[in-house]
Design an enzyme around this catalytic site. Structure first.
Site, PDB file in Angstrom:
ATOM      1  CE1 TYR A   1      16.905 -15.380  50.999  1.00  0.00           C
ATOM      2  CE2 TYR A   1      14.781 -15.580  49.910  1.00  0.00           C
ATOM      3  CZ  TYR A   1      15.752 -14.802  50.520  1.00  0.00           C
ATOM      4  OH  TYR A   1      15.537 -13.445  50.643  1.00  0.00           O
TER       5      TYR A   1
ATOM      6  CG  ASP B   1      11.699 -12.392  47.259  1.00  0.00           C
ATOM      7  OD1 ASP B   1      12.073 -11.543  46.429  1.00  0.00           O
ATOM      8  OD2 ASP B   1      12.400 -12.760  48.220  1.00  0.00           O
TER       9      ASP B   1
ATOM     10  CG  HIS C   1      20.648 -11.717  48.164  1.00  0.00           C
ATOM     11  ND1 HIS C   1      20.305 -13.041  48.253  1.00  0.00           N
ATOM     12  CD2 HIS C   1      19.960 -11.099  49.151  1.00  0.00           C
ATOM     13  CE1 HIS C   1      19.441 -13.211  49.253  1.00  0.00           C
ATOM     14  NE2 HIS C   1      19.220 -12.047  49.811  1.00  0.00           N
TER      15      HIS C   1
ATOM     16  CE  LYS D   1      15.580 -11.513  47.105  1.00  0.00           C
ATOM     17  NZ  LYS D   1      15.007 -12.676  47.804  1.00  0.00           N
TER      18      LYS D   1
HETATM   19  N1  LIG Z   1      16.851  -9.207  50.044  1.00  0.00           N
HETATM   20  C1  LIG Z   1      17.153  -9.504  51.274  1.00  0.00           C
HETATM   21  O1  LIG Z   1      18.286  -9.244  51.725  1.00  0.00           O
HETATM   22  C2  LIG Z   1      16.138 -10.148  52.156  1.00  0.00           C
HETATM   23  C3  LIG Z   1      16.382 -10.281  53.534  1.00  0.00           C
HETATM   24  C4  LIG Z   1      15.388 -10.875  54.324  1.00  0.00           C
HETATM   25  C5  LIG Z   1      14.198 -11.313  53.738  1.00  0.00           C
HETATM   26  N2  LIG Z   1      13.999 -11.202  52.387  1.00  0.00           N
HETATM   27  C6  LIG Z   1      12.723 -11.645  51.748  1.00  0.00           C
HETATM   28  O2  LIG Z   1      11.636 -11.026  52.429  1.00  0.00           O
HETATM   29  C7  LIG Z   1      10.704 -12.041  52.824  1.00  0.00           C
HETATM   30  C8  LIG Z   1       9.933 -11.619  54.060  1.00  0.00           C
HETATM   31  O3  LIG Z   1      10.810 -11.327  55.135  1.00  0.00           O
HETATM   32  P1  LIG Z   1      11.020 -12.298  56.391  1.00  0.00           P
HETATM   33  O4  LIG Z   1      10.682 -13.703  56.025  1.00  0.00           O
HETATM   34  O5  LIG Z   1      12.385 -12.010  56.899  1.00  0.00           O
HETATM   35  O6  LIG Z   1      10.041 -11.738  57.515  1.00  0.00           O
HETATM   36  P2  LIG Z   1       8.527 -11.239  57.628  1.00  0.00           P
HETATM   37  O7  LIG Z   1       7.752 -11.560  56.406  1.00  0.00           O
HETATM   38  O8  LIG Z   1       8.589  -9.845  58.130  1.00  0.00           O
HETATM   39  O9  LIG Z   1       8.017 -12.137  58.851  1.00  0.00           O
HETATM   40  C9  LIG Z   1       7.847 -13.519  58.746  1.00  0.00           C
HETATM   41  C10 LIG Z   1       7.414 -14.029  60.122  1.00  0.00           C
HETATM   42  O10 LIG Z   1       6.166 -13.441  60.483  1.00  0.00           O
HETATM   43  C11 LIG Z   1       5.237 -14.470  60.803  1.00  0.00           C
HETATM   44  N3  LIG Z   1       3.925 -14.026  60.296  1.00  0.00           N
HETATM   45  C12 LIG Z   1       3.570 -13.847  58.993  1.00  0.00           C
HETATM   46  N4  LIG Z   1       2.294 -13.415  58.902  1.00  0.00           N
HETATM   47  C13 LIG Z   1       1.825 -13.327  60.157  1.00  0.00           C
HETATM   48  C14 LIG Z   1       0.571 -12.968  60.690  1.00  0.00           C
HETATM   49  N5  LIG Z   1      -0.438 -12.620  59.899  1.00  0.00           N
HETATM   50  N6  LIG Z   1       0.426 -13.007  62.058  1.00  0.00           N
HETATM   51  C15 LIG Z   1       1.464 -13.351  62.862  1.00  0.00           C
HETATM   52  N7  LIG Z   1       2.671 -13.711  62.397  1.00  0.00           N
HETATM   53  C16 LIG Z   1       2.857 -13.708  61.059  1.00  0.00           C
HETATM   54  C17 LIG Z   1       5.732 -15.715  60.110  1.00  0.00           C
HETATM   55  O11 LIG Z   1       5.333 -16.858  60.820  1.00  0.00           O
HETATM   56  P3  LIG Z   1       4.794 -18.230  60.132  1.00  0.00           P
HETATM   57  O12 LIG Z   1       5.618 -18.470  58.889  1.00  0.00           O
HETATM   58  O13 LIG Z   1       5.045 -19.245  61.193  1.00  0.00           O
HETATM   59  O14 LIG Z   1       3.339 -18.039  59.833  1.00  0.00           O
HETATM   60  C18 LIG Z   1       7.238 -15.514  60.169  1.00  0.00           C
HETATM   61  O15 LIG Z   1       7.737 -15.953  61.413  1.00  0.00           O
HETATM   62  C19 LIG Z   1      11.592 -13.261  53.021  1.00  0.00           C
HETATM   63  O16 LIG Z   1      10.843 -14.458  53.112  1.00  0.00           O
HETATM   64  C20 LIG Z   1      12.486 -13.157  51.820  1.00  0.00           C
HETATM   65  O17 LIG Z   1      11.788 -13.620  50.667  1.00  0.00           O
HETATM   66  C21 LIG Z   1      14.951 -10.612  51.610  1.00  0.00           C
END
Ligand SMILES: NC(=O)c1ccc[n+]([C@@H]2O[C@H](COP(=O)([O-])OP(=O)(O)OC[C@H]3O[C@@H](n4cnc5c(N)ncnc54)[C@H](OP(=O)(O)O)[C@@H]3O)[C@@H](O)[C@H]2O)c1
Length: 281
Positions: free
Chosen positions: A53, A48, A111, A78
């Protein structure tokens, strides 16, 4: 431990997608390429990204360096809010592809609805046309409320295959998910691990996770799966990437599902981004 295969979900256009994908927000440059390559090695097949980004090129580079066949992957990008006018949207989809070095995206999403701008219907028409021209295969949205989805259906005759929304135990989106279910729209969870919150330190979750010998991340990702939503956790850490995908060898009972869903709060959003008023360009 041997990895169980990732189950799949089917979209209303017939496409088949893995029930867990990989988020790439903030993965950029050579470290980003390394992280995405290791995610592909771990078994992720759905990646994704987004124009905003500024890492579509990183995703493209990771695929190239990895050597995996393009047809084995499903890649999402997106359309940003500032390019929702029809002609801008078409050019942006082309630019998105050039950045990644791809000839098509499997899934392309609007998005944010940015309802005050009122351009999301023409953006949707641009996505429909780009699909006709073979630039994208499936079309969807992010952060659309039921009123925005109803309008797409009324004005263009077509619902998105998927709506990517903020979803984690602190914001369980029960009504929105029910609306999706009633209308054949797949839910996808962004910030599934509640990035920027203390979710992964929550003692109620640690207790349930301990019962299964799983981490809190695995517990939360299993909850997403059993809700029927495709989570797209992001991790730059290879061991966590593997951990986050190893969730298909245990099952939560109804009471545990309800306890986890019960952690929801009305102000549980990670950044107070309510799509009815929040705008992103
Ligand atoms: N459409 C939208 O508006 C929108 C908005 C926000 C996000 N997104 C998408 O959703 C994806 C995921 O959301 P997100 O990146 O915001 O947050 P997330 O996946 O909820 O959390 C990512 C964080 O959690 C940590 N983490 C991951 N696995 C872990 C584990 N097993 N143990 C401990 N910590 C862990 C990562 O650290 P490390 O990387 O240091 O391991 C990172 O700091 C994004 O990357 C993006 O592609 C879309």
């Amino acid at each position: 431990m041997e990895q169980l295969p990732i189950p799949v979900k089917k979209f209303h256009d017939g496409s088949v997608y893995p029930a867990v994908g990989f988020g790439t927000y903030q993965l950029k440059g050579s470290q980003g390429v390394q992280a995405i390559r290791s995610a592909i090695d771990a078994g992720y097949r759905l990646l994704d990204t987004a124009y905003n980004y500024e890492n579509e090129a990183t995703v493209g580079q990771a695929i190239k360096q990895h050597g995996i066949k393009r047809e084995e992957l499903l890649i999402t990008s997106k359309l940003p809010g500032r390019y929702q006018k029809y002609d801008d949207a078409v050019t942006t989809i082309q630019e998105s592809l050039y950045r990644a070095g791809l000839d098509h995206y499997d899934l392309y999403l609007i998005h944010w609805p940015n309802p005050k701008q009122d351009n999301y219907v023409e953006a949707w028409q641009a996505l429909q046309d780009a699909r006709k021209w073979g630039l994208i295969r499936s079309i969807g949205v992010c952060n659309f409320l039921p009123e925005h989805l109803d309008r797409l259906k009324a004005e263009t005759g077509e619902f998105p295959v998927l709506n990517q929304i903020e979803l984690h135990p602190y914001f369980n989106q029960e009504k929105q998910r029910q609306y999706h279910e009633e209308n054949g729209i797949v839910t996808q969870s962004w910030s599934p691990l509640g990035r920027k919150t203390d979710l992964l330190q929550n003692p109620i979750l640690s207790d349930i996770a301990a019962k299964y010998g799983k981490s809190v991340s695995q517990l939360v990702l299993r909850w997403h799966y059993q809700l029927g939503s495709i989570a797209i956790p992001k991790s730059a850490t290879p061991s966590r990437q593997q951990e986050n995908i190893a969730i298909f060898d245990f099952e939560l009972n109804q009471a545990e599902m309800e306890t986890i869903s019960g952690l929801t709060k009305t102000d549980g959003r990670v950044s107070n981004q309510d799509p009815a008023v929040y705008e992103e360009f």
